[in-house]
Design an enzyme around this catalytic site. Structure first.
Site, PDB file in Angstrom:
ATOM      1  CG  ASP A  82      -2.069   1.057   1.296  1.00  0.00           C
ATOM      2  OD1 ASP A  82      -2.476   1.555   0.205  1.00  0.00           O
ATOM      3  OD2 ASP A  82      -2.427   1.518   2.290  1.00  0.00           O
ATOM      4  CG  HIS A 180      -5.476   8.310   3.577  1.00  0.00           C
ATOM      5  ND1 HIS A 180      -4.606   9.187   2.482  1.00  0.00           N
ATOM      6  CD2 HIS A 180      -5.477   7.141   2.821  1.00  0.00           C
ATOM      7  CE1 HIS A 180      -4.481   8.122   1.522  1.00  0.00           C
ATOM      8  NE2 HIS A 180      -4.940   6.906   2.043  1.00  0.00           N
ATOM      9  N   GLY A 181      -7.471   8.662   7.415  1.00  0.00           N
ATOM     10  CA  GLY A 181      -7.760   8.833   8.710  1.00  0.00           C
ATOM     11  C   GLY A 181      -9.131   8.728   9.090  1.00  0.00           C
ATOM     12  CG  ASN A 254      -7.184   0.582  -0.236  1.00  0.00           C
ATOM     13  OD1 ASN A 254      -7.380  -0.371  -0.957  1.00  0.00           O
ATOM     14  ND2 ASN A 254      -5.963   1.105  -0.251  1.00  0.00           N
ATOM     15  CB  SER A 257      -9.336   4.313   9.749  1.00  0.00           C
ATOM     16  OG  SER A 257      -8.452   5.228   9.252  1.00  0.00           O
TER      17      SER A 257
END
Length: 309
Positions: A82, A180-181, A254, A257
């Site tokens: 990744d 992201h996150g 994906n 988190s």
């Protein structure tokens, strides 16, 4: 069964209107929780390793744990890098037995992104490995990836044909509003399905990837906050939007988190209820089970890839 590439997985997913879960792994319990759920539901899997995970766990250990999962489940499993940040990182993973790598040149000028991606593709394809590229930049933080909202950008559909044809990539990660996150949105969550539709028109039948697609499940956020955490405003991608994407050209979603939140929330709860316990097996066992249940939910209700192995 040996490790597989995503080629056949994605062909079936595209035709079948579902997506494959690409779950980030860092240790044994995470791998066990993911693969136990997939085994019970007969689902194909992508287990992916970031640069940070490689530094943390040592690539040899992670590769051997994935090989153990193969032996235990008999499932088709792809081992994927990744966000590879360089040709050298991708080469190391290819030489180390990975069957898929991502080269993330999205931070580079367009022509430089093409050049580094093409170089990785040529090396990988000569060794039977598939490659994911990226156009557009997702905001947020994941390991060493830190992109501000100001520096993020949607994928430009007019660039995708040139990028795919010049590089020879096998799949393409695009930016349509995920990030992201655990703090993905301020206000109402929205995804740019118009961009996805345009990309699909330009690249018919081509596998598309969504990064930053955790839903930040409220149950685990609440658990973290209840037992000493501080995550006000955490908000992920609504699962109905992910299911909509999975029914179109998106073949890989994906999830990272949500794994972290499930494990951390469960461990926090365990220590709050058993403050005198110190055996790692006691608190990692329920954490592993939480991951298993969360992944099972994703496979059935979001990805739609149960009974597709």
């Amino acid at each position: 069964m040996p490790l597989v590439t995503t080629k056949e997985m994605f062909e079936k997913a595209y035709k079948g209107g579902y997506a494959i879960g690409a779950f980030n792994v860092n240790n044994m319990e995470i791998i066990q929780g993911i693969t136990e759920a997939a085994k019970e539901l007969n689902a194909p899997l992508i287990l992916q390793v970031s640069k940070g995970a490689r530094n943390y766990a040592n690539p040899i250990y992670l590769t051997k744990l994935v090989e153990a999962a193969l032996e235990d489940t008999g499932l088709p499993i792809c081992l994927h890098l990744d966000h590879g940040d360089s040709f050298e990182t991708c080469k190391s993973c290819i030489d180390g037995g990975f069957t898929s790598v991502m080269i993330d040149g999205s931070h580079l000028p367009f022509e430089e992104n093409i050049a580094v991606t093409k170089r990785v593709v040529e090396y990988a394809h000569d060794r039977g490995v598939v490659v994911e590229g990226e156009l557009g930049r997702l905001a947020g933080v994941e390991d060493e990836i830190k992109v501000s909202a100001e520096d993020s950008s949607y994928t430009r559909p007019e660039e995708v044909y040139e990028f795919a044809s010049k590089t020879g990539v096998d799949s393409l990660a695009i930016a349509i509003g995920t990030s992201h996150g655990a703090f993905k949105f301020k206000g109402e969550p929205k995804l740019r399905f118009d961009i996805l539709e345009k990309v699909t028109e330009i690249l018919p039948g081509f596998p598309i990837v969504l990064h930053g697609a955790s839903s930040v499940i409220p149950e685990f956020v609440d658990m973290i906050n209840k037992y000493g955490g501080n995550m006000p405003g955490a908000q992920g991608v609504p699962e109905n939007l992910l299911r909509q994407a999975a029914k179109s050209a998106v073949c890989k979603i994906n999830i990272d988190s949500d794994l972290r939140l499930a494990m951390t929330g469960t461990i926090r709860k365990y220590f709050a209820e058993h403050p005198d316990h110190f055996d790692p097996r006691q608190y990692l066992k329920p954490a592993r089970e939480a991951i298993k249940q969360m992944v099972a939910h994703k496979i059935v209700d979001v990805l739609g890839c149960d009974n597709k192995a």
